[in-house]
Design a protein around this motif. Structure first.
Motif, PDB file in Angstrom:
ATOM      1  N   ASP A   1      -6.210 -11.464  12.204  1.00 35.97           N
ATOM      2  CA  ASP A   1      -6.065 -12.706  11.431  1.00 35.97           C
ATOM      3  C   ASP A   1      -4.959 -12.646  10.373  1.00 35.97           C
ATOM      4  O   ASP A   1      -4.749 -13.626   9.663  1.00 35.97           O
ATOM      5  CB  ASP A   1      -7.390 -13.059  10.755  1.00 35.97           C
ATOM      6  N   GLU A   2      -4.269 -11.555  10.291  1.00 41.60           N
ATOM      7  CA  GLU A   2      -3.201 -11.408   9.297  1.00 41.60           C
ATOM      8  C   GLU A   2      -1.972 -12.200   9.748  1.00 41.60           C
ATOM      9  O   GLU A   2      -1.395 -11.922  10.798  1.00 41.60           O
ATOM     10  CB  GLU A   2      -2.846  -9.929   9.144  1.00 41.60           C
TER      11      GLU A   2
ATOM     12  N   PRO B   1      -5.929  -3.775  16.412  1.00 35.60           N
ATOM     13  CA  PRO B   1      -7.154  -3.613  15.624  1.00 35.60           C
ATOM     14  C   PRO B   1      -7.681  -4.995  15.208  1.00 35.60           C
ATOM     15  O   PRO B   1      -6.930  -5.836  14.708  1.00 35.60           O
ATOM     16  CB  PRO B   1      -6.693  -2.819  14.400  1.00 35.60           C
ATOM     17  N   GLU B   2      -8.952  -5.215  15.443  1.00 36.85           N
ATOM     18  CA  GLU B   2      -9.535  -6.530  15.177  1.00 36.85           C
ATOM     19  C   GLU B   2      -9.346  -6.956  13.722  1.00 36.85           C
ATOM     20  O   GLU B   2      -9.125  -8.132  13.435  1.00 36.85           O
ATOM     21  CB  GLU B   2     -11.017  -6.542  15.556  1.00 36.85           C
ATOM     22  N   HIS B   3      -9.366  -5.997  12.794  1.00 35.41           N
ATOM     23  CA  HIS B   3      -9.222  -6.348  11.379  1.00 35.41           C
ATOM     24  C   HIS B   3      -7.814  -6.857  11.043  1.00 35.41           C
ATOM     25  O   HIS B   3      -7.616  -7.449   9.984  1.00 35.41           O
ATOM     26  CB  HIS B   3      -9.614  -5.168  10.472  1.00 35.41           C
ATOM     27  N   LEU B   4      -6.849  -6.660  11.943  1.00 32.47           N
ATOM     28  CA  LEU B   4      -5.495  -7.166  11.714  1.00 32.47           C
ATOM     29  C   LEU B   4      -5.208  -8.470  12.465  1.00 32.47           C
ATOM     30  O   LEU B   4      -4.159  -9.080  12.283  1.00 32.47           O
ATOM     31  CB  LEU B   4      -4.455  -6.120  12.134  1.00 32.47           C
TER      32      LEU B   4
END
Length: 170
Positions: free
Chosen positions: A34-35, A29-32
């Motif tokens: 950069d984590e 998932p793109e939202h993860l």
């Protein structure tokens, strides 16, 4: 997978390991992306999936730079200008920063493009050029290419699997 000994085996190793990795990366998932929760390339550090892909892009592009330099008759700084082999953690940090401005989908595209350029390079060479003589110290061009493509692709895939399992994404 066995260590490639010729052009056909090298191409198979690069393509197969990249294809498996690309399938795995497509599920992130793109939202993860950069984590910073993956084990980092330097001991005791954490990195993101974006950093992992940046690392791969950096090494792939270095292979291309090395070959272009050698072809032009220039002296090549291994692994990279300003870095020693004992400073690969610092070089990884440089790669993370080099591609920070790219959106995650663009970074994935850049990895695919770098891999395609390496495949085209390998396809343009014969077994003798790839495996017939040392290219850097005792290593052939084929081995140096494998060290920086198929091997890290497989390593990255293992890291992603552990991360996805820990995140409940499997």
């Amino acid at each position: 997978m066995a260590i490639p000994q010729n052009k056909a085996e090298l191409l198979e190793a690069i393509n197969a390991s990249y294809d498996r990795l690309a399938r795995d990366l497509a599920t992130i998932p793109e939202h993860l992306a950069d984590e910073a929760s993956l084990d980092g390339h330097a001991k005791g550090t954490l990195m993101s999936v974006r950093d992992l892909v940046s690392y791969l892009v950096g090494w792939n592009e270095l292979v291309l730079k090395w070959h272009a330099g050698r072809t032009a008759g220039a002296a090549v700084d291994f692994p990279e200008t300003g870095f020693k082999w004992s400073e690969l953690g610092r070089l990884a940090q440089k790669f993370y920063g080099d591609y920070r401005s790219l959106a995650f989908p663009e970074l994935l595209q850049r990895l695919g493009e770098a891999k395609a350029r390496i495949v085209a390079l390998v396809e343009s060479l014969g077994d003798g050029e790839l495996y017939g003589a040392p290219w850097y110290e005792k290593y052939t061009l084929g081995r140096m290419t494998q060290f920086n493509t198929s091997s890290p692709y497989a390593n990255a895939r293992g890291r992603l699997h552990r991360w996805k399992k820990a995140k409940g994404l499997d």
